[in-house]
Write an enzyme that holds these catalytic residues in place. Structure first.
Site, short mmCIF file in Angstrom:
data_model
loop_
_atom_site.label_atom_id
_atom_site.label_comp_id
_atom_site.label_asym_id
_atom_site.label_seq_id
_atom_site.Cartn_x
_atom_site.Cartn_y
_atom_site.Cartn_z
N ASP A 65 2.45 5.58 5.43
CA ASP A 65 1.87 6.75 4.76
C ASP A 65 0.34 6.72 4.81
OD1 ASP A 65 1.85 4.54 3.07
OD2 ASP A 65 3.16 5.43 1.57
N ASN B 283 8.18 4.19 -10.36
CA ASN B 283 9.15 5.29 -10.53
C ASN B 283 10.21 5.28 -9.42
OD1 ASN B 283 7.79 6.17 -8.28
ND2 ASN B 283 6.88 7.97 -9.23
N HIS C 293 9.66 5.17 -6.12
CA HIS C 293 9.31 5.78 -4.83
C HIS C 293 9.25 4.74 -3.70
CE1 HIS C 293 4.66 5.46 -5.62
NE2 HIS C 293 5.04 4.44 -4.89
N GLU D 254 8.19 10.64 -3.67
CA GLU D 254 8.28 10.58 -5.12
C GLU D 254 9.67 11.03 -5.58
OE1 GLU D 254 6.05 8.99 -6.52
OE2 GLU D 254 4.05 9.87 -6.49
C1 F6R Z 1 2.23 2.12 0.17
C2 F6R Z 1 3.45 2.79 -0.29
C3 F6R Z 1 3.88 2.73 -1.71
C4 F6R Z 1 3.70 1.35 -2.34
C5 F6R Z 1 4.10 1.38 -3.82
C6 F6R Z 1 3.87 0.04 -4.49
O1 F6R Z 1 2.07 2.28 1.58
O2 F6R Z 1 4.07 3.42 0.49
O3 F6R Z 1 5.23 3.11 -1.80
O4 F6R Z 1 4.48 0.43 -1.63
O5 F6R Z 1 3.38 2.37 -4.49
O6 F6R Z 1 2.51 -0.24 -4.49
P1 F6R Z 1 2.00 -1.70 -4.93
O7 F6R Z 1 2.51 -2.65 -3.93
O8 F6R Z 1 0.49 -1.59 -4.88
O9 F6R Z 1 2.54 -1.93 -6.29
#
Ligand code: F6R
Length: 234
Positions: free
Chosen positions: A36, A105, A107, A112
């Site tokens: 992403d 959440n 995702h 989301e």
């Molecule tokens: C990042 C992504 C997100 C993260 C998620 C957890 O490329 O796609 O889904 O993996 O938000 O983020 P952290 O690891 O910072 O808790």
């Protein structure tokens, strides 16, 4: 490979770098796709995912520049860019290993809750919760991008193997719901229950709300013992 950013996979990227430096891992033929990107941030913006990947992995290993693919934060035509990204993934025969983190959440990527479980790469609006979680790196909260481009859930599910990493208590609820709850668009990671090769690698805190925790540990302890068991029966 498909690669996530964020706090969680940093240890993996450090380990891959170490293995490469020791001559135990070669990335010359690896092709990498980012999961992403924030919309509106250029490649050299310190909070862009392009910058993160370069800083934490690509510049330490021998991956070829032309084998690094990413979603651009400032594409001229968003829909065309997303479509071309999907085609590029297909042109390499798909993703072999997709690394994922998980949001509080539930995702995955930036899909989301309520994202279609068969969605493709597209633009998404981040939830307030995700904006809040991501704001820790930005000086000014108002600077946190509200939009992003992300591989879709359908795109992620086509990877041959998926490895989802999580640690800490703050991820325990998302993990419990994803692993033991119903498959629902309200918890995007729950779709991994349908994937034939999805591995969830978590620490004890992230595992703390799993109801069948003891059984999973039992399975883990017995892994690799099936052959011994059969041998004894002979
Ligand atoms: C990042 C992504 C997100 C993260 C998620 C957890 O490329 O796609 O889904 O993996 O938000 O983020 P952290 O690891 O910072 O808790």
């Amino acid at each position: 490979m498909g690669l996530a950013t964020g706090r969680t996979p940093l240890g993996v990227y450090t380990r891959l770098t170490e293995l490469h430096k020791k001559g135990e891992m070669d990335f010359f033929e690896v092709v990498a796709f980012s999961l992403d990107e924030y919309l509106g941030l250029k490649e050299d913006h310190p909070h862009s995912f392009a910058y993160y990947m370069k800083k934490n992995l690509y510049r330490h290993i021998n991956i070829k520049r032309e084998n690094i693919f990413r979603l651009h934060g400032t594409p001229e035509d968003i829909d065309r860019h997303c479509q071309e990204y999907e085609e590029k993934i297909k042109s390499f025969g798909g993703i072999d290993i997709q690394i994922l983190g998980i949001g509080k959440n539930g995702h995955i990527g930036f899909n989301e809750p309520s994202s279609s479980l068969s969605s493709r790469t597209r633009v998404k609006t981040l939830t307030q919760e995700t904006i809040e979680a991501n704001s820790r790196l930005f000086k000014d909260k108002n600077e946190v991008p509200r939009f992003c481009l992300t591989m879709g859930i359908g795109t992620i599910m086509e990877a041959k193997m998926i490895i989802l990493l999580a640690n800490g208590k703050e991820k325990s609820q998302a993990i419990a719901k994803s692993v033991e709850g119903p498959i629902t668009a309200s918890v995007p990671a729950s779709i991994l229950q349908l994937h034939p090769q999805a591995k969830i690698i978590i620490d004890l805190e992230a595992a703390s709300l799993l109801k069948r925790k003891n059984y999973y540990q039992w399975v883990y302890e017995n892994k690799g013992r099936v052959n011994d068991f059969l041998e004894k029966k002979k």
